[in-house]
Structures are given as C-alpha cells and as structure tokens.
Design a protein around this motif. Structure first.
Motif, PDB file in Angstrom:
ATOM      1  N   ALA A  68      15.812  64.742  39.009  1.00  0.00           N
ATOM      2  CA  ALA A  68      15.902  65.728  40.078  1.00  0.00           C
ATOM      3  C   ALA A  68      14.525  66.328  40.333  1.00  0.00           C
ATOM      4  O   ALA A  68      13.819  66.690  39.405  1.00  0.00           O
ATOM      5  CB  ALA A  68      16.896  66.826  39.702  1.00  0.00           C
ATOM      6  N   ALA A  69      14.142  66.420  41.599  1.00  0.00           N
ATOM      7  CA  ALA A  69      12.822  66.969  41.958  1.00  0.00           C
ATOM      8  C   ALA A  69      13.024  67.983  43.069  1.00  0.00           C
ATOM      9  O   ALA A  69      12.512  67.831  44.171  1.00  0.00           O
ATOM     10  CB  ALA A  69      11.870  65.856  42.383  1.00  0.00           C
ATOM     11  N   SER A  70      13.791  69.020  42.776  1.00  0.00           N
ATOM     12  CA  SER A  70      14.169  69.981  43.803  1.00  0.00           C
ATOM     13  C   SER A  70      13.064  70.974  44.126  1.00  0.00           C
ATOM     14  O   SER A  70      12.978  71.477  45.246  1.00  0.00           O
ATOM     15  CB  SER A  70      15.420  70.750  43.359  1.00  0.00           C
ATOM     16  N   GLY A  71      12.225  71.311  43.152  1.00  0.00           N
ATOM     17  CA  GLY A  71      11.207  72.328  43.372  1.00  0.00           C
ATOM     18  C   GLY A  71      11.744  73.740  43.376  1.00  0.00           C
ATOM     19  O   GLY A  71      11.019  74.683  43.703  1.00  0.00           O
ATOM     20  N   LEU A  72      13.007  73.933  42.982  1.00  0.00           N
ATOM     21  CA  LEU A  72      13.618  75.262  43.057  1.00  0.00           C
ATOM     22  C   LEU A  72      12.993  76.253  42.080  1.00  0.00           C
ATOM     23  O   LEU A  72      12.996  77.460  42.339  1.00  0.00           O
ATOM     24  CB  LEU A  72      15.128  75.167  42.819  1.00  0.00           C
ATOM     25  N   ARG A  73      12.470  75.775  40.961  1.00  0.00           N
ATOM     26  CA  ARG A  73      11.812  76.712  40.041  1.00  0.00           C
ATOM     27  C   ARG A  73      10.623  77.387  40.727  1.00  0.00           C
ATOM     28  O   ARG A  73      10.486  78.614  40.713  1.00  0.00           O
ATOM     29  CB  ARG A  73      11.341  75.988  38.781  1.00  0.00           C
ATOM     30  N   GLY A  74       9.738  76.597  41.285  1.00  0.00           N
ATOM     31  CA  GLY A  74       8.586  77.163  41.974  1.00  0.00           C
ATOM     32  C   GLY A  74       8.995  78.022  43.153  1.00  0.00           C
ATOM     33  O   GLY A  74       8.393  79.066  43.423  1.00  0.00           O
ATOM     34  N   PHE A  75      10.036  77.597  43.861  1.00  0.00           N
ATOM     35  CA  PHE A  75      10.524  78.350  45.008  1.00  0.00           C
ATOM     36  C   PHE A  75      10.996  79.733  44.582  1.00  0.00           C
ATOM     37  O   PHE A  75      10.630  80.755  45.187  1.00  0.00           O
ATOM     38  CB  PHE A  75      11.652  77.576  45.685  1.00  0.00           C
ATOM     39  N   PHE A  76      11.809  79.808  43.518  1.00  0.00           N
ATOM     40  CA  PHE A  76      12.342  81.098  43.085  1.00  0.00           C
ATOM     41  C   PHE A  76      11.251  81.985  42.488  1.00  0.00           C
ATOM     42  O   PHE A  76      11.307  83.214  42.602  1.00  0.00           O
ATOM     43  CB  PHE A  76      13.501  80.904  42.108  1.00  0.00           C
ATOM     44  N   ARG A  77      10.257  81.375  41.859  1.00  0.00           N
ATOM     45  CA  ARG A  77       9.141  82.194  41.374  1.00  0.00           C
ATOM     46  C   ARG A  77       8.413  82.849  42.536  1.00  0.00           C
ATOM     47  O   ARG A  77       7.949  83.994  42.444  1.00  0.00           O
ATOM     48  CB  ARG A  77       8.191  81.326  40.549  1.00  0.00           C
ATOM     49  N   CYS A  85       5.903  79.742  49.269  1.00  0.00           N
ATOM     50  CA  CYS A  85       7.168  79.245  48.733  1.00  0.00           C
ATOM     51  C   CYS A  85       7.258  77.736  48.841  1.00  0.00           C
ATOM     52  O   CYS A  85       7.779  77.065  47.941  1.00  0.00           O
ATOM     53  CB  CYS A  85       8.350  79.903  49.446  1.00  0.00           C
ATOM     54  N   ASP A  86       6.729  77.169  49.929  1.00  0.00           N
ATOM     55  CA  ASP A  86       6.773  75.718  50.120  1.00  0.00           C
ATOM     56  C   ASP A  86       5.817  75.000  49.178  1.00  0.00           C
ATOM     57  O   ASP A  86       6.173  73.995  48.548  1.00  0.00           O
ATOM     58  CB  ASP A  86       6.474  75.353  51.575  1.00  0.00           C
ATOM     59  N   TYR A  87       4.604  75.530  49.055  1.00  0.00           N
ATOM     60  CA  TYR A  87       3.593  74.894  48.207  1.00  0.00           C
ATOM     61  C   TYR A  87       3.990  74.983  46.738  1.00  0.00           C
ATOM     62  O   TYR A  87       3.811  74.029  45.976  1.00  0.00           O
ATOM     63  CB  TYR A  87       2.247  75.579  48.449  1.00  0.00           C
ATOM     64  N   ALA A  88       4.538  76.134  46.328  1.00  0.00           N
ATOM     65  CA  ALA A  88       4.994  76.288  44.948  1.00  0.00           C
ATOM     66  C   ALA A  88       6.136  75.331  44.651  1.00  0.00           C
ATOM     67  O   ALA A  88       6.186  74.704  43.589  1.00  0.00           O
ATOM     68  CB  ALA A  88       5.424  77.733  44.704  1.00  0.00           C
ATOM     69  N   ALA A  89       7.078  75.201  45.581  1.00  0.00           N
ATOM     70  CA  ALA A  89       8.202  74.289  45.384  1.00  0.00           C
ATOM     71  C   ALA A  89       7.732  72.843  45.291  1.00  0.00           C
ATOM     72  O   ALA A  89       8.194  72.076  44.436  1.00  0.00           O
ATOM     73  CB  ALA A  89       9.209  74.441  46.526  1.00  0.00           C
ATOM     74  N   ALA A  90       6.803  72.463  46.156  1.00  0.00           N
ATOM     75  CA  ALA A  90       6.316  71.082  46.168  1.00  0.00           C
ATOM     76  C   ALA A  90       5.619  70.722  44.867  1.00  0.00           C
ATOM     77  O   ALA A  90       5.861  69.658  44.283  1.00  0.00           O
ATOM     78  CB  ALA A  90       5.374  70.885  47.356  1.00  0.00           C
ATOM     79  N   ASN A  91       4.760  71.603  44.389  1.00  0.00           N
ATOM     80  CA  ASN A  91       4.035  71.314  43.155  1.00  0.00           C
ATOM     81  C   ASN A  91       4.947  71.353  41.938  1.00  0.00           C
ATOM     82  O   ASN A  91       4.746  70.610  40.976  1.00  0.00           O
ATOM     83  CB  ASN A  91       2.875  72.299  43.002  1.00  0.00           C
ATOM     84  N   ASP A  92       5.953  72.212  41.966  1.00  0.00           N
ATOM     85  CA  ASP A  92       6.937  72.225  40.893  1.00  0.00           C
ATOM     86  C   ASP A  92       7.708  70.907  40.848  1.00  0.00           C
ATOM     87  O   ASP A  92       7.981  70.361  39.770  1.00  0.00           O
ATOM     88  CB  ASP A  92       7.895  73.401  41.093  1.00  0.00           C
ATOM     89  N   ALA A  93       8.058  70.384  42.020  1.00  0.00           N
ATOM     90  CA  ALA A  93       8.817  69.132  42.077  1.00  0.00           C
ATOM     91  C   ALA A  93       8.026  67.961  41.492  1.00  0.00           C
ATOM     92  O   ALA A  93       8.622  66.983  41.010  1.00  0.00           O
ATOM     93  CB  ALA A  93       9.210  68.829  43.521  1.00  0.00           C
ATOM     94  N   LEU A  94       6.698  68.047  41.524  1.00  0.00           N
ATOM     95  CA  LEU A  94       5.891  66.970  40.955  1.00  0.00           C
ATOM     96  C   LEU A  94       6.199  66.760  39.473  1.00  0.00           C
ATOM     97  O   LEU A  94       6.144  65.629  38.972  1.00  0.00           O
ATOM     98  CB  LEU A  94       4.398  67.276  41.118  1.00  0.00           C
ATOM     99  N   GLU A  95       6.505  67.852  38.762  1.00  0.00           N
ATOM    100  CA  GLU A  95       6.755  67.739  37.320  1.00  0.00           C
ATOM    101  C   GLU A  95       7.859  66.728  37.029  1.00  0.00           C
ATOM    102  O   GLU A  95       7.731  65.892  36.129  1.00  0.00           O
ATOM    103  CB  GLU A  95       7.149  69.096  36.745  1.00  0.00           C
ATOM    104  N   GLU A  96       8.940  66.829  37.773  1.00  0.00           N
ATOM    105  CA  GLU A  96      10.066  65.936  37.509  1.00  0.00           C
ATOM    106  C   GLU A  96       9.730  64.497  37.886  1.00  0.00           C
ATOM    107  O   GLU A  96      10.171  63.555  37.234  1.00  0.00           O
ATOM    108  CB  GLU A  96      11.307  66.410  38.253  1.00  0.00           C
ATOM    109  N   LEU A  97       8.935  64.312  38.951  1.00  0.00           N
ATOM    110  CA  LEU A  97       8.520  62.957  39.308  1.00  0.00           C
ATOM    111  C   LEU A  97       7.711  62.323  38.179  1.00  0.00           C
ATOM    112  O   LEU A  97       7.917  61.159  37.821  1.00  0.00           O
ATOM    113  CB  LEU A  97       7.682  62.981  40.590  1.00  0.00           C
ATOM    114  N   GLY A  98       6.775  63.085  37.620  1.00  0.00           N
ATOM    115  CA  GLY A  98       5.972  62.567  36.513  1.00  0.00           C
ATOM    116  C   GLY A  98       6.808  62.297  35.282  1.00  0.00           C
ATOM    117  O   GLY A  98       6.609  61.289  34.585  1.00  0.00           O
ATOM    118  N   ARG A  99       7.745  63.179  34.998  1.00  0.00           N
ATOM    119  CA  ARG A  99       8.609  63.004  33.821  1.00  0.00           C
ATOM    120  C   ARG A  99       9.483  61.752  33.980  1.00  0.00           C
ATOM    121  O   ARG A  99       9.664  60.979  33.046  1.00  0.00           O
ATOM    122  CB  ARG A  99       9.472  64.252  33.636  1.00  0.00           C
TER     123      ARG A  99
END
Length: 684
Positions: free
Chosen positions: A313-322, A597-611
């Motif tokens: 899952a690469a939702s980016g919701l963590r970065g979005f909510f932060r 909010c968009d940039y934080a979500a996008a960069n957060d989603a990268l984590e799951e892609l790498g994992r």
C-alpha cells in the motif's frame, strides 16, 4: 566587487531621494511631485536589501507621499509626518494609490518596468516571484503603507497572495480595518520570524553535516477517557462497517450520523470519521481530497481516518495527516492504522478508543489493543561508518563497500540538477562509475547562445530577453527558466566527465511509462548492467489544504509516486537488476508541513514503494532530506533568500558536500532491512 559598488550606489540614491522628498514636502516645496531622475538600474545588480528601518513607523499618508522609488526602509531616522498637499488624491485606502505602490515594489524586486506588470499577472508563475520574495514585498509594502511591523500574521497573509491585485485587495482590507488578519500561510512560505522580523534577515544559517534519524514505535498510554455524552459524530462511508461503528458510538453516548460513500458531508459535527480509506482498492488520494476538505470545512474538533496496512500500500496518508495536524493546530487529526486482518468489531473499537483519546497524534498504530506512536530517533550506522573515509574523506571506501567501481552503472532520475546532481558528482569522484541521467529538461546544446551567454544570473537574463523586444513577463520567465535549467544540466554533465565518469543525459517525462521503460532498456543494452538507481523527480505546488485542487494534488502526487513506480517496474524486468534503489523523499513527509499536504503525502508513499521493491538481494531505501544549503548549482536546494529565512527561525541546513557522503555511507553500511531514514541538520 562591481555588484557591491552598484548596490551601494543604488541604496545611496534611494536614501538621498527619500530625504530630499521628505524635506521638500516638510518645507512646503514641490514634494512628491518633483522626483529626481536617477540613472537606470544596472541589469545585473541585486535586489535592494532593506536592513535599517525608521525607528518611528511612518503613517500611511506620509509614505504614500513619497516617490515610488524612494523606499522609507532606507531612511536612517524618524520620518516627519507630511501633510497632504492641497488637491492630492492619494489615500491609504484608495485602491488605485495602493495598487500603484504594489506595482512599484514588484517592479523594483523583479526588474520589470511597471507598465509590464499587469494587476492580475500571477507573480509566481509569470514573474518567478516565489513565496520568500512575496514576503519581502509584503514587508516593504507594510512599511510604505504604515502597517505595524509586528503584525506577522498580516504580513504572512499578504505573502500568500499571488497577484498584485490580490495583494492590493488585502492591503485595502487591512488599512480600512476589515477582513481577517489570521495566519493562513504555508509553513515553508513563512519569511518572517515569529517576532515580526522582516524576511531580509541578516542572520546566517548554520550549515552542518546531517544527522541520521529513523522512525521507532513508542507505546502510548491506555485511554482512560470517554467520548463526551451527546457528541455528534459524522461517519463517512464504510459500507457494512458503518452500522457496527454506529452501534459502538451510541453505546459510548455519542450521536452518530451515517453519510453514504461518495457523498460529501454538509452537516457540522464534533467529530468526523472517514472509513472509506480502510479498504480502498486504490490509494485514496488525490480522489478523496474533496472528502477531506468537506470534513474539515465543518470545523470539527476531531477527525479520524482508518487504514488497513497491507503489503505494497502506498497511500501517503501518514504524511497527509501529519500536514493536516500542522495546518489545523486546534484540531485532533489522527490516522489509525489497524492490522491487515482486523475485523469490523476490532476496527470499530479502535475508532471509539481514538475518539476518546486526548493525545494529538497524527499517526497511531494499533493491533491487539496496543497503541503506538511513531517517533523520530537519532541513530547511527555503527563503527564502520564512523571510521570509514571519515567526515572529510572523498568516499572511496564507502563506494567500494557499496559495490561501486569504474564498471558500475548508476541511473539518476532528476539527477542532472539540484541535490541529485551533487550526489552524482560525489559517486563519480569516489568511483568513476558510469552515470546515466534522466530529466525533463531538453538535451542542451553543447554551448549556449551568445545572446544570453554573457548574462550571469536571472536578472541579467531578464534584461537580455527584454532587449529583444519581448513584452510578456511570463514568456521572459519561461525563457529564463529554460536557459538556467540547461546551464545546470550542461554543467553537471561537464563536471561528471571531468571527474572521469562516462555520462549520458536522457530527456524523459517520468510519467511516460513507455518512454521510461525504453530508456532503461537502452541503458542496459549499452552497458549490459545497471547497478543502482536514484529517483529524485518531483514538483511542488504549495497551497493550503482548503485551497488545494484535486488536479494540483494529482500532479504533485503522481510525479513522485507514479514516476518512481514506473522506474522501479522498468528495472524489475531487466536480466540483471540494480542492487539498490534510493528514493529521495522530504522531511515534510516525516513531520508534515503547512501548505504541503500533497508533497508530504507523495514522499511518504515512496517509503512503501521502496519497501515493496526490496528483497534479500536488493535494497529499496527512501531518504527524507531536510533542507540543503545553497551551492553553486541551486536547483532543488535552498536559495540564499530562503537560507536567511531559515536562519531567522533557527533551522540548520545540510552541508551540500556532506549530504552526498552521508548517503554514500548509508548505501555502504546501512542495514538492509531499513527502508526509510531521515537526514537533517536540525534536531527537530
């Protein structure tokens, strides 16, 4: 030296003009009507830096009586209050007079003639006036028009306006005492310190080698509170889960209202629960942005969303909510992550518990009744990292440990400019490996057009293009941006070759999946191998969440996430794929940031892609970078103006020489099972 002399002469000219006009008006002379003609400004001279303010803030009337070129910020002493001349129509609340002042300051800051600056021209898109420059303009206007310098909220709201007409409207509201003076700025756009210090700070940012941090889980205390009796709770979507949660809420004393999936809430409530994020077949963002905006528009006290953490899952919701938590400091905004096999009853219990919790945690992990928060914790890479090439080394031992030598091939996407180019130079210096660069900038000609080659900076290029007869600032800025981008690509390629690396540059849009796949195949066919990938492509379109459009969010999110996915998918089908893939993220994902909010979500989603990409044989790593200090190539780095802003706020910056070495050490000695790290100069 020439620039310093020119700047001294220009500020001296402004000071003399201001003093002359004030004195002539005070003594009953021609005053504002008689303006001394000054020499035309030198095209390459830097913008004025107002470092001395009058001890007594002048009134709006006295400032508006001055000629536009004579900024009161250059005055060395108290300014007498001049009486308006008979028949004068200039007024601090006259929109035309205020607009003239705004256009004058914008012209002074950009170098364009006043007549070329239309009131509705987009300052950022058409004139390259970024948020920091807008804040500088706001500060100067505040002095000219008599706004109090300690009203940082007012100055910050002025800096968010994108047109001269927009700034004028806000100024008229402030000067007449109408309108909201609240703070609505994106945090990274703040160019004034909390004490109202103007953006043009003389403080120097501290530049350091970055420290390394990782997210660790920290247990949270048991929730002993309860939901306030009678609390109104909107439950958005959720299908069969919604009635289960509604029963739990009623048992807890709340009053739930169910809103079917696909409908935007119109009622207000004490709390909002978003359930459609739980089992979304696709990442909910950006399509769910209007739903979040509608939920927040009702000003609830609590917003809770639920996500089931599933593989890939690469939702980016963590970065979005932060970022939501940063933008709405009075709101308790929480993303609750439940186990992949959590039942409806388990999810409902977790939501009720979170609604009753008092901590303001943007992300809460829960399973088996245990609640944990994520904390950034300083970590190191062990003794080898500390004793390898050393802080001042050139990285040879790190490159060798990472498996990079002259035969290795590394692909850097977005790597011809900015901090990625800095890393490309570091690995070229340390290993002489073969470098393949991919970016959006067209392949530059071997040498620059003589018509612009003599212009050394943006101001000089503007003058060069204006001299050709162009009358559209937007077209001039487009051409200036293109020349600067090509210069940086050309300089990067030349530098890599000078360091002994073979290098090729490919102009590719990362959202063109087929073009990405074809380019990766071509690289592999050329060398018979591909050893590493660095992905750093991205765009920024900062705007507060309430003002963000789905289309803009999608551009920012897809460039990061879909582009990275396209590159990783392309290398996956190679006979011999890379041993590592580094995805460049941002501190905004780890901490959240107002207006991003968009940039934080996008960069957060990268984590799951790498994992997801990682296996026992290869490592996917997302590095969330803090701000880098300016260097000789500034694309993607902090500009000198923003460096001053950061210095005023005490934010330390990454040394552009140490940043790449830190990443090289991470690749050499970082634990393979670690898929995300934060590198920043500030302790946060």
């Amino acid at each position: 030296p020439d620039a310093l002399v020119a700047e001294f002469l220009r500020t001296s000219r402004d000071l003399v003009a201001a003093q002359r006009d004030v004195l002539m008006t005070y003594l009953g002379g021609p005053g504002a009507g008689a303006v001394v003609q000054a020499p035309a400004p030198v095209a390459w001279q830097p913008a004025a830096v107002a470092t001395v303010a009058a001890p007594t803030a002048p009134t709006a009337q006295s400032v508006l009586a001055l000629p536009a070129a004579a900024s009161p910020t250059a005055a060395a002493g108290p300014t007498p209050v001049a009486e308006p001349e008979a028949g004068a129509t200039a007024s601090p609340t006259d929109p035309d007079a205020v607009l003239d002042a705004v256009l004058s300051v914008v012209a002074d800051r950009t170098g364009y003639p006043v007549e070329m600056i239309e009131p509705e021209l987009d300052l950022e898109a058409d004139l390259s006036v970024d948020s920091i420059k807008r804040a500088e303009i706001a500060g100067e206007l505040a002095v000219r028009l008599g706004l109090p310098l300690d009203a940082s909220g007012e100055l910050d709201s002025l800096s968010t306006a994108r047109t001269a007409a927009g700034i004028t409207g806000l100024l008229v509201e402030r000067l007449t005492g109408t309108g909201d003076t609240g703070d609505t700025r994106p945090e990274e756009e703040t160019a004034a310190a909390d004490d109202g210090t103007p953006a043009e700070s003389t403080a120097e940012a501290e530049i350091l080698a970055p420290q390394r941090l990782e997210f660790t889980e920290e247990p949270l205390a048991d929730v002993t509170g309860t939901i306030a009796a009678g609390s109104a709770v909107l439950v958005l979507g959720g299908g069969e889960l919604a009635p289960v949660l509604a029963d739990r809420l009623r048992a807890a004393g709340a009053s739930p209202t169910l809103v079917p999936a696909g409908e935007l809430p119109t009622a207000t409530a004490d709390a909002v629960v978003l359930l459609d994020t739980l089992d979304a077949q696709q990442p909910p963002l950006p399509d769910a942005l209007p739903l979040f905006q509608a939920a927040l528009a009702g000003a609830p006290g609590t917003v809770v969303a639920v996500e089931r953490r599933t593989e890939g899952a690469a939702s980016g919701l963590r970065g979005f909510f932060r970022s939501v938590a940063r933008e709405y400091p009075d709101l308790k905004a929480t993303l609750v992550e439940v186990a992949a096999d959590a039942t409806a009853d388990t999810v409902a219990d977790a939501v009720v518990t979170e609604l009753a919790a008092t901590e303001r945690e943007p992300v809460v992990l829960t399973d088996g009744g245990r609640r944990r928060a994520l904390r950034l914790t300083p970590t190191d890479l062990g003794a080898l990292a500390a004793t390898g090439a050393g802080p001042a080394g050139e990285g040879q031992s790190e490159a060798e440990a990472a498996g990079l030598d002259r035969e290795s091939v590394v692909l850097l996407v977005g790597g011809a400019r900015g901090i990625t180019a800095r890393f490309a130079r570091t690995i070229a210096s340390a290993s002489r490996c073969r470098v393949e660069l991919m970016g959006r900038t067209p392949v530059p000609a071997p040498s620059e057009d003589p018509a612009t080659a003599g212009a050394t900076d943006r101001a000089g290029l503007r003058s060069a293009f204006l001299a050709t007869g162009l009358t559209s600032p937007a077209e001039v800025e487009r051409l200036v941006g293109a020349v600067l981008a090509e210069r940086e690509v050309r300089a990067t390629v030349d530098a890599l070759r000078a360091l002994g690396s073979e290098v090729r540059y490919h102009c590719v849009d990362v959202l063109d999946t087929e073009a990405v796949r074809t380019t990766v195949k071509d690289i592999y066919a050329e060398h018979g191998r591909l050893d590493g990938v660095v992905y750093a492509a991205g765009v920024i379109e900062d705007k507060l969440l309430a003002e963000k459009t789905t289309e803009s969010f999608g551009r920012v999110f897809s460039t990061k996430v879909d582009g990275a996915r396209a590159v990783l998918d392309a290398v996956d089908v190679l006979p011999r794929g890379p041993r590592f893939a580094v995805l460049f993220g941002s501190i905004a994902a780890a901490l959240g940031n107002r207006g991003q909010c968009d940039y934080a979500a996008a960069n957060d989603a990268l984590e799951e892609l790498g994992r997801r990409w990682s296996t026992d044989e290869r490592r996917g790593l997302t590095v969330h970078w803090g701000p880098w200090a300016a260097a000789e190539t500034n694309g993607g780095m902090v500009t000198p103006a923003l460096m001053r802003s950061y210095a005023a706020r005490g934010i330390k910056l990454i040394d552009p020489d140490e940043g790449p070495l830190s990443l090289l050490r991470e690749l050499a000695w970082g634990a393979p099972e670690v898929h995300a790290a934060v590198y920043t100069a500030s302790g946060w």
